[in-house]
Design a protein around this motif. Structure first.
Motif, mmCIF file in Angstrom:
data_model
loop_
_atom_site.group_PDB
_atom_site.id
_atom_site.type_symbol
_atom_site.label_atom_id
_atom_site.label_comp_id
_atom_site.label_asym_id
_atom_site.label_seq_id
_atom_site.Cartn_x
_atom_site.Cartn_y
_atom_site.Cartn_z
ATOM 1 N N GLN A 183 0.848 -1.183 0.000
ATOM 2 C CA GLN A 183 0.000 0.000 0.000
ATOM 3 C C GLN A 183 0.884 1.233 0.000
ATOM 4 N N THR A 230 0.781 5.253 0.650
ATOM 5 C CA THR A 230 -0.062 6.273 1.267
ATOM 6 C C THR A 230 0.591 7.634 1.114
ATOM 7 N N TYR A 231 -0.243 8.622 0.861
ATOM 8 C CA TYR A 231 0.222 9.999 0.731
ATOM 9 C C TYR A 231 -0.752 10.888 1.481
ATOM 10 N N GLU A 232 -0.243 11.741 2.347
ATOM 11 C CA GLU A 232 -1.066 12.718 3.047
ATOM 12 C C GLU A 232 -0.378 14.058 2.963
ATOM 13 N N LEU A 250 -5.115 16.432 1.595
ATOM 14 C CA LEU A 250 -5.358 15.377 0.618
ATOM 15 C C LEU A 250 -4.827 14.052 1.139
ATOM 16 N N LYS A 251 -5.622 12.992 0.997
ATOM 17 C CA LYS A 251 -5.187 11.654 1.378
ATOM 18 C C LYS A 251 -5.351 10.744 0.167
ATOM 19 N N LEU A 252 -4.246 10.107 -0.225
ATOM 20 C CA LEU A 252 -4.287 9.175 -1.356
ATOM 21 C C LEU A 252 -3.762 7.829 -0.908
ATOM 22 N N ARG A 253 -4.358 6.778 -1.469
ATOM 23 C CA ARG A 253 -3.922 5.421 -1.166
ATOM 24 C C ARG A 253 -4.025 4.613 -2.465
ATOM 25 N N THR A 254 -2.954 3.894 -2.767
ATOM 26 C CA THR A 254 -2.957 3.033 -3.949
ATOM 27 C C THR A 254 -2.038 1.859 -3.683
ATOM 28 N N GLU A 279 5.103 5.013 2.832
ATOM 29 C CA GLU A 279 4.592 6.375 2.974
ATOM 30 C C GLU A 279 5.337 7.301 2.029
#
Length: 187
Positions: free
Chosen positions: A137, A139-141, A145-149, A184
Motif C-alpha cells: 500500500q 499512502t500519501y497525506e 489530501l489523502k491518497l492510497r494506492t 509512505e
C-alpha cells in the motif's frame, strides 16, 4: 569516566622524572583531541594560571561489562532470539560490541557465526517490512489530501528505510517503509 556504564579501571603511567613544572593550584584534567576513553590513550593536565602549562600523560583505560556472545552456531538470515545468546563478562575494547539484548532481539543475522562469538552491531540488520515483488500500500497525506494506492515493491526495505514502488501506470514512486509493510510518500 563518570557516568559511563560498566566497571572502569585505569592506570596512569609515570611522568618523566626530568620534567619540572611550577606548582599550580588551578589544575584541570582533560581529554586531548583524538584521544579515546578506552585502551591506551593520553590524559591531559593543564595549569589554568597565568603562564600556565599543559602535560600529556600516557594512560590505559579498561571497561569491563556484560557482553553478549552467541550461545550456539547461527545461520545467515536467522532471526535472533532470546535463546541465541549468553552473557559473558569481558572488556569493552572496540566500538559496536553489543551489551544489551534489546540491541539485537528480532534482528536478522547478516552472515553465519560460530558458538561463543562476541556479538557486534555490524552482524545484524533490521527485519524487512517490505519485500521485493510484494504488493504494498502506498499512502500519501498532504495539504488536506489523502491518497492510497497499491504497487509492487522493487527492493527490500526495513522500517524507516527508503523504498521504491512501481505503480500500475509504470511510474516508480519513492517513499519510506513503515512498520505495517506500507510505504509512505511525503510531499
Amino acid at each position: 569516566t563518570q557516568g559511563r556504564p560498566g566497571k572502569i579501571t585505569f592506570k596512569v603511567d609515570d611522568i618523566d622524572s626530568r620534567i619540572a613544572l611550577p606548582a599550580c593550584p588551578q589544575r584541570e584534567a582533560f581529554l586531548p583531541t583524538g584521544s579515546q576513553m578506552h585502551g591506551k590513550t593520553s590524559i591531559g593536565v593543564r595549569c589554568n594560571e597565568k603562564n600556565g602549562w599543559s602535560l600529556f600523560i600516557p594512560a590505559t583505560i579498561t571497561t569491563m561489562m556484560n557482553l553478549l556472545v552467541s550461545s550456539r552456531a547461527l545461520q545467515q538470515g536467522q532471526v535472533f532470539g532470546a535463546g541465541d545468546f549468553s552473557i559473558q563478562s569481558g572488556e569493552l575494547n572496540q566500538p559496536g560490541i553489543i551489551t544489551d539484548e534489546s540491541q539485537v532481539l528480532g534482528k536478522i543475522l547478516k552472515f553465519s557465526i560460530g558458538a561463543g562469538q562476541l556479538l557486534k552491531q555490524d552482524m545484524f540488520r533490521p527485519p524487512y517490512v517490505v519485500i521485493q515483488g510484494q504488493t504494498v500500500q502506498l499512502t500519501y497525506e498532504g495539504r488536506g489530501l489523502k491518497l492510497r494506492t497499491e504497487g509492487q515493491a522493487l527492493y527490500n526495505a526495513a522500517e524507516g528505510q527508503a523504498a521504491q514502488v512501481k505503480v500500475p501506470s509504470g511510474q516508480i514512486i519513492n517513499g519510506t517503509a513503515r512498520s505495517d509493510g506500507s510505504v509512505e510518500v511525503r510531499p
